[in-house]
Structure formats: structure tokens, C-alpha cells
Scaffold this active site. Structure first.
Site, mmCIF file in Angstrom:
data_model
loop_
_atom_site.group_PDB
_atom_site.id
_atom_site.type_symbol
_atom_site.label_atom_id
_atom_site.label_comp_id
_atom_site.label_asym_id
_atom_site.label_seq_id
_atom_site.Cartn_x
_atom_site.Cartn_y
_atom_site.Cartn_z
ATOM 1 C CB ALA A 13 -33.963 -0.487 28.622
ATOM 2 N NE ARG A 23 -18.542 1.003 33.062
ATOM 3 C CZ ARG A 23 -19.614 0.760 32.348
ATOM 4 N NH1 ARG A 23 -20.633 1.824 32.197
ATOM 5 N NH2 ARG A 23 -19.846 -0.465 31.741
ATOM 6 C CB SER A 40 -27.229 -8.634 27.803
ATOM 7 O OG SER A 40 -26.598 -7.964 27.020
ATOM 8 C CB CYS A 44 -32.482 -6.644 15.580
ATOM 9 S SG CYS A 44 -30.871 -6.453 16.484
ATOM 10 C CG ASN A 328 -28.566 -0.886 24.340
ATOM 11 O OD1 ASN A 328 -28.116 -1.374 25.256
ATOM 12 N ND2 ASN A 328 -29.131 -1.527 23.356
ATOM 13 C CE1 TYR A 450 -15.351 9.968 -5.425
ATOM 14 C CE2 TYR A 450 -13.185 11.116 -5.507
ATOM 15 C CZ TYR A 450 -14.152 10.187 -6.076
ATOM 16 O OH TYR A 450 -13.923 9.771 -7.336
ATOM 17 C CD1 TRP A 458 -20.490 16.759 -7.719
ATOM 18 C CD2 TRP A 458 -21.663 17.787 -5.813
ATOM 19 N NE1 TRP A 458 -20.138 18.191 -7.662
ATOM 20 C CE2 TRP A 458 -20.897 18.960 -6.328
ATOM 21 C CE3 TRP A 458 -22.139 17.859 -4.515
ATOM 22 C CZ2 TRP A 458 -20.759 19.844 -5.698
ATOM 23 C CZ3 TRP A 458 -21.998 19.286 -4.002
ATOM 24 C CH2 TRP A 458 -21.457 20.215 -4.949
#
Length: 473
Positions: A13, A23, A40, A44, A328, A450, A458
Site C-alpha cells: 500500500a 507520478r 516492496s 506471499c 496495492n 473455448y 460448457w
């Protein structure tokens, strides 16, 4: 916006907010204070680092610190700990190795993150017990179980006594316990087995991955047991016992298991001490309360990431959701708002995907009927078994999908799924449908792509929608 934007916390964050603010408003002085040397990074990835699939801890760093300074013009101050916030004076107190000083702000973001929760039982302070949240905790655990492949480097930032254990040189574990059958805990169990360790997985609940529902959880439990994990469910840990200050045993009401190390994954507590001390309002979850733009109760003070509450889109309730994308996204939104273009931090539908040995397990939205009723819905569910590829294409596997809808409105509320492949991308279509408030009919009418290598005609998501549609008629 003001002339000076201060950010407390240099991970997801915090760095997202700093980067976006600089920016969009290049003339603004953006200063980030990070109490460690790491910024940064992808925590995980720690289970895969512990396993050895990721070679170096530094590989988990998303962007090198120098790039924030040289390329983005951010004043990044590592090894600087903010110890106090004074909203009235609009300044923070910063501690460094050389002393302390004060820094004023026009806008301030608290992105202090969260800390790994520990069981409230005797013996939790023993060496060899590892709450995995920081990179240094991951390094310490890997050193402990992997015969010291990588020694801690000098100058890596603040490291607690709990993270760099004092008995590394004597450690040669053979049996490891994991407390908490959650995402990280299960991924760590796999990592330990890959290192030829005996693994015991403890949880106070009757099944693993409680938020995934019984059908999915049972499949994961069977898979874990087949893989060699000894499961101890309905077994809350009552005590850790040790010898000479180091863990030797996990004790429950019914069992005593000798172990050489323990990894803990029982939750994340938001880091809110700074906010509390500054009389900034906390929400019912214990995290910092914010409005839709991440503003706190203090003027020009924002909060984002794991220290701040999130809004659950289906229920509208504040929740804790300590995951990277939400952090984020919220940080980036705060950066835009601070730069003069207000942006809502958004909500979550609790989408989660994880790896459990050879299984991919995923969830999004609400599937549990009790939870759905508590949110004001009239739940109807469908459980199907499908396949991940066309039946004639080699390599397909079974996929189980459990989905729930609201009987009154027909709204698609969520789904859980498990298979050896294909859940990681399919759950994103579920998240899209839940976030958009789509009905079962609308989900079933989606024009999915598909091709035989990727799914049946399906798709399983379309298939479960058809079954739900029939139940709603």
C-alpha cells in the site's frame, strides 16, 4: 494537494501510494518511512522460498529500493521508524540509529501493515516457533529447517529476537508442526514435506480452509493426508513445551506431539498502535476505520493496506482482508486522491486462490448458507463435478465447483472450486460476476472462450450456473 506527503510503511500500500502520488503530482515532496531495510516485497512467496523453489530472499523483492529514488523521485528513508503521529501539529516523530526527529506533513498515509497473530497459550515465546509474516521471519525459518543454506546477511534492517533465533547452529529438525490449516499453513506443510520432514498440521476447527466449505475442504484434507501430512483437526493447541528455551512439544487436550519446530498461521492482526496513540478511530474489526477514499477520522490522514478495514461488497460490512491486491489497489487510490484526483479504494469479494500440493483451490464471494442468510439473502446452492479440459484431450482432471445464488433476486453470490488445474483463472470470472451483481442467468449466458486444451465446451462455471438456474425456476 499539499506540498509534502508522508507515507508510513514501505510495502504494497505504501509504495503504491507514494509512486502514484509522485507520478500524478511530480512537484510534491513524497517521503516514505520504512522501519526495516526491505520495501516492496512479496511475502506471499515465502512458503516457496522456505521450500527452496525460490533461491534467494532477495528474489521476493518486487522493485529495488534505488529505483524508487532514482526513477520515481521518492525520498525513501529505510531503517526509519515512525513512533508517533500528532494530527494537531501535523507532524510525525521518526526514530533512527542516530536519534529522533520530527517531520511535518500536509497529507499522511498510515500503511503500517499487519503482524502475524500468535496463539495465546503458554510457551509461545520458545525458540523454534515461527510466525511467518516478514521476510526475515521467512529467512530464519528456512535456516532452521534447511541446514542453514542461507545465513542472514549484515545490514538487512531491523530484525526481532523472535525472527533470528539464537539456536540456529544447533537446529537439525526432523519433525515440524504447523498451527493453522489456512492458506500459508498448508503451503508451508508442503514446503516442509519437500524437505523430508515429518509434518503435523493442527487446527482448532473441524476442517481445513473453513471459508471454502465442507465439500472442498474434505477433498483437500484427503489430499494432504495422502501426501503425508498428519492432520490434527478439532485440536486447539493448549501449550507449547520446551527444553533449554527451545520448542520440543505441541500439546492439545487429546495429544502430545514431539516436534523440533513450529510454524504458525492463525491470522493477521492489523498494526494500529500509531493510529490508536494518535486517537484515530478504529473500526469494529480492530483495524483503522476509513471512508470510501481511505480517509481516517483525523484530517488529511489516510490508512490503507493490512492496517485498514476493507468493505465486503456483498454485505457492505467492514472486514479484515490482509492480501496483496487489496493493499496495492487501496494504496494507488490514496495516491490519486492525494494528487487531487479522488479515487475510491474499492471493496472486496474475498477472492482467494492457493496451492495445496497438486491441487488448486479457489473461492470468491459467499457460498456458506449461514453467512448468506446473515447478509439478508435466501441461499440456494449447486455442487457439480466437471472436467478441466475436453474429455478427449490428454491431461484433464476432475473439477468440483460449489456455487450459491440468492433465490429471491437470482443474484450469483459466489463459488468455491478445486481441481489439479484451471481454478486460478476460472475463479476470476466468478469474482467478476459477484462484483458486478450478475444474476445466475447472466453468468450462464457469458460468452467464454473455448479450446480443448483449456476446458470443455460448457466451462465448469457455466455448468454450475445452469444447475443453479434450474433450481431457481
Amino acid at each position: 494537494m499539499g506540498d509534502q506527503f508522508l507515507v508510513v510503511g514501505g510495502d504494497a500500500a505504501g509504495m503504491s501510494a507514494a509512486s502514484k502520488a509522485k507520478r500524478d503530482a511530480p512537484e510534491t515532496d513524497v517521503i516514505v518511512f520504512e522501519r526495516s531495510n526491505w520495501v516492496s516485497f512479496g511475502a506471499c512467496g515465502l512458503p516457496y522460498y522456505v521450500k527452496g523453489e525460490i533461491a534467494k530472499l532477495e528474489d521476493l523483492v518486487v522493485m529495488e529500493p534505488r529505483r524508487f529514488v532514482e526513477e520515481r523521485g521518492i525520498d525513501l528513508r529505510r531503517n526509519h521508524e515512525v513512533t508517533a503521529v500528532d494530527p494537531d501539529a501535523r507532524e510525525v516523530t521518526v526514530e533512527t540509529d542516530d536519534g529522533h526527529y520530527r517531520e511535518s506533513y500536509d497529507e499522511l498515509l498510515l500503511a503500517t501493515g499487519g503482524q502475524a497473530r500468535l496463539p495465546d497459550v503458554p510457551g509461545v515465546d520458545l525458540d523454534g516457533i515461527f510466525p511467518i509474516r516478514s521476510l526475515e521471519a521467512g529467512r530464519a525459518l528456512r535456516n532452521y529447517v534447511a541446514h542453514h543454506e542461507e545465513r542472514p546477511a549484515r545490514g538487512i534492517g531491523s530484525t526481532s529476537a523472535r525472527e533470528l533465533r539464537s539456536h540456529l547452529d544447533e537446529a537439525d529438525p526432523e519433525v515440524v508442526a504447523v498451527v493453522g490449516a489456512n492458506k500459508i499453513g498448508i503451503e508451508l506443510a508442503e514446503a516442509f514435506l519437500a524437505r523430508d520432514l515429518e509434518v503435523h498440521l493442527f487446527d482448532s476447527g473441524p476442517r481445513v480452509l473453513r471459508s471454502f466449505g465442507a465439500d472442498i475442504a474434505e477433498m483437500v484434507e484427503d489430499h494432504l493426508a495422502e501426501g503425508g501430512v498428519e492432520l490434527h483437526l478439532d485440536s486447539p493447541v493448549e501449550r507449547f513445551r520446551g527444553s533449554d528455551g527451545t520448542i520440543t512439544m505441541v500439546e492439545t487436550a487429546d495429544d502430545r506431539v514431539a516436534v523440533d519446530a513450529v510454524a504458525v498461521d492463525v491470522g493477521v492482526d492489523p498494526e494500529v498502535e500509531l493510529a490508536e496513540d494518535a486517537s484515530i478511530e478504529l473500526g469494529p474489526t480492530g483495524a483503522v476505520a476509513t471512508d470510501e477514499y481511505g480517509r481516517t477520522s483525523a484530517p488529511d490522514v489516510f490508512a490503507a493496506g493490512d492496517c485498514a478495514e476493507k468493505r465486503e461488497l456483498l454485505t457492505g460490512d467492514p472486514i479484515l482482508w490482509p492480501f496483496a491486491l487489496a493493499a496495492n489497489r487501496a494504496g494507488r487510490a490514496v495516491g490519486r486522491t492525494v494528487a487531487g484526483q479522488p479515487a475510491a479504494v474499492g471493496g472486496v469479494v474475498r477472492t482467494l486462490v492457493m496451492k495445496a500440493f497438486d491441487l488448486q483451490v479457489a473461492r470468491s464471494g459467499i457460498v456458506d448458507h449461514d453467512e448468506a442468510r446473515a447478509a439478508g439473502f435466501d441461499p440456494v446452492s449447486a455442487l457439480i463435478t466437471s472436467i478441466t479440459r475436453a474429455h478427449y484431450y490428454p491431461g484433464w482432471s476432475r473439477m468440483v465447483v460449489h456455487a450459491t445464488a440468492d433465490a429471491e433476486s437470482g443474484r450469483f453470490l459466489g463459488a468455491n472450486m478445486v481441481a489439479e488445474e484451471g481454478t486460478a483463472h476460472r475463479i476470476n470470472s466468478v469474482a467478476t460476476a459477484v462484483t458486478a451483481g450478475m444474476t445466475v442467468d447472466e453468468v450462464g449466458a457469458l460468452d467464454f472462450g473455448y479450446a480443448p486444451p483449456f476446458g470443455p465446451v460448457w466451462d465448469p462455471v457455466l455448468g454450475v450456473s445452469k444447475v443453479l438456474e434450474a433450481k431457481l425456476e
